[in-house]
Design a protein around this motif. Structure first.
Motif, PDB file in Angstrom:
ATOM      1  N   ALA A 176      33.249  36.601  47.446  1.00 15.50           N
ATOM      2  CA  ALA A 176      35.055  36.926  47.647  1.00 15.50           C
ATOM      3  C   ALA A 176      35.846  35.898  47.258  1.00 15.50           C
ATOM      4  O   ALA A 176      37.355  36.988  46.945  1.00 15.50           O
ATOM      5  CB  ALA A 176      34.453  36.802  49.119  1.00 15.50           C
ATOM      6  N   ILE A 177      35.981  34.914  47.391  1.00 18.79           N
ATOM      7  CA  ILE A 177      37.153  34.515  46.613  1.00 18.79           C
ATOM      8  C   ILE A 177      37.612  34.645  45.006  1.00 18.79           C
ATOM      9  O   ILE A 177      38.291  35.022  45.109  1.00 18.79           O
ATOM     10  CB  ILE A 177      36.773  32.813  46.593  1.00 18.79           C
ATOM     11  N   GLU A 178      36.132  35.127  44.671  1.00 16.40           N
ATOM     12  CA  GLU A 178      36.207  35.079  42.897  1.00 16.40           C
ATOM     13  C   GLU A 178      37.006  36.952  42.753  1.00 16.40           C
ATOM     14  O   GLU A 178      37.905  36.906  41.908  1.00 16.40           O
ATOM     15  CB  GLU A 178      35.210  34.955  42.453  1.00 16.40           C
ATOM     16  N   LEU A 179      36.393  37.862  43.481  1.00 18.28           N
ATOM     17  CA  LEU A 179      36.398  38.972  43.803  1.00 18.28           C
ATOM     18  C   LEU A 179      38.060  38.659  43.663  1.00 18.28           C
ATOM     19  O   LEU A 179      39.183  39.864  42.829  1.00 18.28           O
ATOM     20  CB  LEU A 179      36.084  39.869  44.628  1.00 18.28           C
ATOM     21  N   VAL A 180      39.015  38.078  44.552  1.00 16.42           N
ATOM     22  CA  VAL A 180      40.016  38.278  45.131  1.00 16.42           C
ATOM     23  C   VAL A 180      40.661  38.021  43.844  1.00 16.42           C
ATOM     24  O   VAL A 180      41.616  37.913  43.240  1.00 16.42           O
ATOM     25  CB  VAL A 180      40.780  37.631  46.578  1.00 16.42           C
ATOM     26  N   ARG A 181      40.447  36.695  43.444  1.00 23.50           N
ATOM     27  CA  ARG A 181      41.056  35.930  42.081  1.00 23.50           C
ATOM     28  C   ARG A 181      41.665  36.853  41.334  1.00 23.50           C
ATOM     29  O   ARG A 181      42.437  37.214  40.932  1.00 23.50           O
ATOM     30  CB  ARG A 181      40.385  34.536  42.021  1.00 23.50           C
ATOM     31  N   ARG A 182      40.254  37.341  40.827  1.00 24.55           N
ATOM     32  CA  ARG A 182      40.906  38.398  39.876  1.00 24.55           C
ATOM     33  C   ARG A 182      40.966  39.302  39.868  1.00 24.55           C
ATOM     34  O   ARG A 182      41.721  40.152  38.729  1.00 24.55           O
ATOM     35  CB  ARG A 182      38.707  38.428  38.797  1.00 24.55           C
ATOM     36  N   ASP A 183      41.147  39.485  41.031  1.00 25.89           N
ATOM     37  CA  ASP A 183      42.142  41.230  41.527  1.00 25.89           C
ATOM     38  C   ASP A 183      43.604  40.858  41.261  1.00 25.89           C
ATOM     39  O   ASP A 183      44.111  42.231  40.390  1.00 25.89           O
ATOM     40  CB  ASP A 183      41.309  41.646  42.559  1.00 25.89           C
ATOM     41  N   ARG A 184      43.641  40.212  41.497  1.00 29.08           N
ATOM     42  CA  ARG A 184      45.587  39.134  41.770  1.00 29.08           C
ATOM     43  C   ARG A 184      45.588  38.717  40.543  1.00 29.08           C
ATOM     44  O   ARG A 184      47.162  38.897  40.272  1.00 29.08           O
ATOM     45  CB  ARG A 184      45.357  38.455  42.865  1.00 29.08           C
TER      46      ARG A 184
END
Length: 289
Positions: A176-184
């Motif tokens: 989840a941390i990586e998904l949010v980091r990349r998405d933003r």
């Protein structure tokens, strides 16, 4: 834009959805049967699977970031390549892929080799991607709890080289941390590989010792019998899968599944807390027995 989670009703996928919701994200969840799916408010549920091209085209509409998780299956590689090609055609920019540690080492193990091929395709396709490489899941041992508790034997043939067993809660939170980091991110980020490990590298003997401590009675390690392991698995899974698992166990014994320098510290920093331990898992199982 939207984050799409595949495998959203599974052990890890569901935890990823929950972690995203906890961060204020309303992801889209790809499921085979929406009637059986139960998610928090705000999660968009779409029907489909990784071999249904039409459903995937619809699921990828408006998606910016993909969490790609596909189960061990004879066509795992095909599933992933279909999904990745359709994702790229739909304009998906970022991918977080759940692979496995040692995918480039356990080259004779079918599902490891397949995941390594998928890693290479993600890189070749130019996605802004994080490839997560988890070690053996601590949670796998839920399935052998009764053998340990009732018969005093730890039956998994994991050998003496050591496995850096990881809790699926830690896997999901890092995802989840990586998904949010990349998405933003304002634009594409470099591809990264992250080994997902636990705080301890455990052998068959050391796992048996943990169970001995938490149960207060002797638990023995059953040894490195991969042939017997395959035979037992054939009682509840297809023969091809049981053989795949046997080959994996043989590599546990010959190579282990150990972290690289700095892996534990990196994960601890990302999470802002200690990693979950096998001892805590065993103590919980013992308390519930």
């Amino acid at each position: 834009m939207t984050i799409l989670v595949t495998g959203a009703t599974g052990n890890i996928g569901r935890k990823v959805v929950d972690q995203l919701v906890a961060r204020g994200i309303h992801p889209r969840a790809l499921v085979r049967d929406p009637a059986r799916a139960s998610f928090p408010a705000g999660v968009e549920v779409v029907q489909g699977d990784l071999l249904d091209v039409d459903s995937l085209r619809g699921a990828f509409t408006g998606v910016s970031t993909l969490f790609l998780l596909n189960a061990v299956a004879p066509d795992e590689f095909t599933q992933a390549l279909v999904a990745l090609n359709l994702a790229r055609a739909a304009g998906v920019q970022h991918v977080v892929y759940l692979s496995v540690i040692g995918s480039d080492v356990y080259v004779n193990v079918p599902h490891f080799a397949g995941k390594y091929g998928i890693e290479r395709m993600i890189e070749a396709m130019g996605f802004s991607a994080t490839i997560l490489r988890p070690a053996y899941f601590i949670d796998n041992d839920v399935t052998i709890k009764d053998v340990v508790v009732n018969h005093g034997v730890y039956p998994m043939p994991i050998g003496s080289k050591g496995l850096a067993m990881v809790d699926t809660r830690d896997i999901a939170e890092i995802a989840a941390i990586e998904l949010v980091r990349r998405d933003r991110a304002a634009g594409p980020l470099p591809l990264e590989r992250i080994n997902l490990v636990g705080p301890d590298t455990l052998t068959g003997a050391s796992v048996a010792a943990i169970w001995t401590d938490v149960l207060g009675r002797p638990v023995a390690y059953a040894g490195d019998d991969s042939a017997g392991f395959e035979q037992n698995l054939r009682g509840f899974m297809p023969s091809w899968m049981a053989y795949d698992m046997r080959l994996m166990a043989e590599r546990f014994v010959s190579d282990g599944m150990v972290p690289q320098a700095g892996d534990v510290e990196r994960l601890t920093d990302m999470l802002g807390r200690p990693l979950h331990t096998y001892r805590a898992f065993a103590a919980g199982m013992a308390a519930a027995a």
